[in-house]
Scaffold this active site. Structure first.
Site, mmCIF file in Angstrom:
data_model
loop_
_atom_site.group_PDB
_atom_site.id
_atom_site.type_symbol
_atom_site.label_atom_id
_atom_site.label_comp_id
_atom_site.label_asym_id
_atom_site.label_seq_id
_atom_site.Cartn_x
_atom_site.Cartn_y
_atom_site.Cartn_z
ATOM 1 N N GLU A 208 -16.555 6.026 3.994
ATOM 2 C CA GLU A 208 -15.868 5.562 5.211
ATOM 3 C C GLU A 208 -15.814 6.704 6.207
ATOM 4 O OE1 GLU A 208 -11.631 4.819 5.071
ATOM 5 O OE2 GLU A 208 -11.416 5.847 3.168
ATOM 6 N N LYS B 174 -2.738 6.461 1.314
ATOM 7 C CA LYS B 174 -2.594 6.925 2.697
ATOM 8 C C LYS B 174 -1.700 8.159 2.727
ATOM 9 C CE LYS B 174 -2.821 4.467 7.074
ATOM 10 N NZ LYS B 174 -4.273 4.525 7.304
ATOM 11 N N ARG C 193 0.832 -1.209 0.000
ATOM 12 C CA ARG C 193 0.000 0.000 0.000
ATOM 13 C C ARG C 193 0.866 1.258 0.000
ATOM 14 N NH1 ARG C 193 -4.525 0.090 4.514
ATOM 15 N NH2 ARG C 193 -2.727 0.669 5.796
HETATM 16 C C1 LIG Z 1 -5.344 3.641 7.569
HETATM 17 C C2 LIG Z 1 -6.762 3.904 7.200
HETATM 18 C C3 LIG Z 1 -7.767 2.930 7.361
HETATM 19 C C4 LIG Z 1 -7.514 1.596 8.018
HETATM 20 O O1 LIG Z 1 -6.649 0.780 7.300
HETATM 21 P P1 LIG Z 1 -5.962 -0.470 8.035
HETATM 22 O O2 LIG Z 1 -5.014 -1.001 7.012
HETATM 23 O O3 LIG Z 1 -7.026 -1.428 8.359
HETATM 24 O O4 LIG Z 1 -5.284 0.068 9.240
HETATM 25 C C5 LIG Z 1 -9.047 3.241 6.930
HETATM 26 N N1 LIG Z 1 -9.347 4.441 6.404
HETATM 27 C C6 LIG Z 1 -8.417 5.401 6.254
HETATM 28 C C7 LIG Z 1 -8.817 6.709 5.677
HETATM 29 C C8 LIG Z 1 -7.102 5.168 6.649
HETATM 30 O O5 LIG Z 1 -6.187 6.129 6.500
#
Ligand SMILES: *Cc1c(COP(=O)(O)O)cnc(C)c1O
Length: 345
Positions: free
Chosen positions: A224, A188, A86
């Site tokens: 989300e 991210k 990722r």
């Molecule tokens: C990091 C993140 C998540 C959760 O991802 P994981 O890999 O499960 O920790 C969900 N939404 C956003 C916006 C994030 O930045």
């Protein structure tokens, strides 16, 4: 809050979710088109030029994962290869150099091994949070990618993300958007969080725990929250999660869907989920590394309350099974799928 606790003084069972400085961090620099060999350092400070790319144009992205002690007292981390992959996709979207995925996993193991005394004991509920991140370091003036970068990984012991454990939380439908269509919602990037800060501060002021963001193009579909994906349980016990290209692909969410299918024998589906159908669902939960799974009791849409049948007192039955199974896998109580658990010590 103190950030200079020594490991001998940490009260594991009362840790919050805050930064605590540990002994070592991993550092690698990118210059002249290549990454150096990397090093472990005790220096937690970073000195940058005033015009560094990260400071002017927010060229930075990050990851988050955890190390913890298992029931048989090993120190492990969970699916770090997916964090490496990722980070690669985040770097590609932000015109940053990719840190090789195999080196990412090795660096995570190396820094946790050095900070091993900060990995909380089994059963404490606390974990060692691991934060890999990368940023542009050399001076830029015109809008362009930096030429030099730093990749770092620090660790910090943390307690449970949501104080009060698995008590259901309340979301509000946000009037702000978190990501643009065809923007950076799926990577991210720090910038996604900068633009969410006002919305979360305002949500807290109004008495809500988190914002539920809708799809920015039509504002009719669920996406989300600011830092966690969302799952719903239908009345016929199917686990469903929104499909959209502006949602961050949560490793926890992907793992929960696998657990639902292969451990609990439940149907799963990733599809567009309309806001006007969530009133028909039985349970709702947030998922992400920090909280693993956090039950949602209520969603408030401009004064209109949508209360899930699981209510505000207890985690829903299916959510609890999902949570217990994934946590059991992570803690070594339940056999993990091949490759999910990476042993460090
Ligand atoms: C990091 C993140 C998540 C959760 O991802 P994981 O890999 O499960 O920790 C969900 N939404 C956003 C916006 C994030 O930045």
């Amino acid at each position: 809050m103190s950030n200079t606790l020594t490991k001998e003084k940490i009260d594991w069972s009362n840790l919050g979710f805050g930064y605590i400085k540990t002994d070592y961090r991993y550092i690698s620099n990118y210059k002249d088109g290549k990454w150096d060999e990397g090093t472990l350092s005790t220096d937690s400070n970073i000195v940058l030029n005033e015009s560094a790319g990260v400071l002017q144009y927010a060229q930075t992205c990050f990851e988050g994962l955890k190390a913890y002690r298992t029931v048989d007292n090993h120190v492990v981390c969970f699916r770090p290869d997916l964090n490496a992959a990722r980070l690669k996709s985040s770097c590609e979207r932000l015109e940053m150099p990719v840190f090789p995925e195999d080196r990412f996993v090795e660096a995570v193991k190396a820094v946790v091994a050095k900070d091993i005394d900060y990995v909380p004991p089994y059963g404490s509920g606390a974990t060692l949070y691991i934060r890999p991140y990368m940023f542009g370091t050399n001076p830029v003036m015109g809008v362009k990618p930096a030429d030099e970068y730093q990749f770092r990984i620090f660790t910090s012991p943390v307690g449970p993300y949501f104080k009060g454990g698995a008590k259901p939380i309340t979301l509000r439908i946000s009037d702000f958007d978190r990501a643009a269509p065809r923007g950076t919602g799926h990577v991210k990037a720090g910038l996604n969080y900068a633009m969410s800060l006002h919305a979360i501060v305002d949500a807290h002021k109004q008495g809500f725990n988190e914002n539920m963001y809708l799809d920015p193009a039509t504002r009719t579909k669920v996406e989300e929250t600011g830092g966690a994906n969302i799952i719903f349980i239908t009345k016929d016990n199917k686990v469903i999660t929104p499909k959209s290209n502006s949602i961050l692909p949560s490793i926890t969410r992907r793992s929960l869907l696998y657990v639902a299918q292969h451990y609990l024998g439940l149907g799963t589906e990733e599809r567009e989920i309309r806001l006007d159908e969530i009133k028909d669902f039985k349970e709702c939960a947030l998922c992400g590394t920090a909280a693993v799974l956090s039950p949602v009791g209520k969603v408030v849409d401009h004064g209109k309350e949508i209360l899930f049948p699981s209510g505000m007192e207890h985690i829903g039955e299916i959510s609890k099974k999902l949570y217990d199974t994934l946590l059991g896998i992570q803690m070594g109580r339940i056999e993990a799928p091949e490759g999910w658990i990476v042993k460090i010590a």
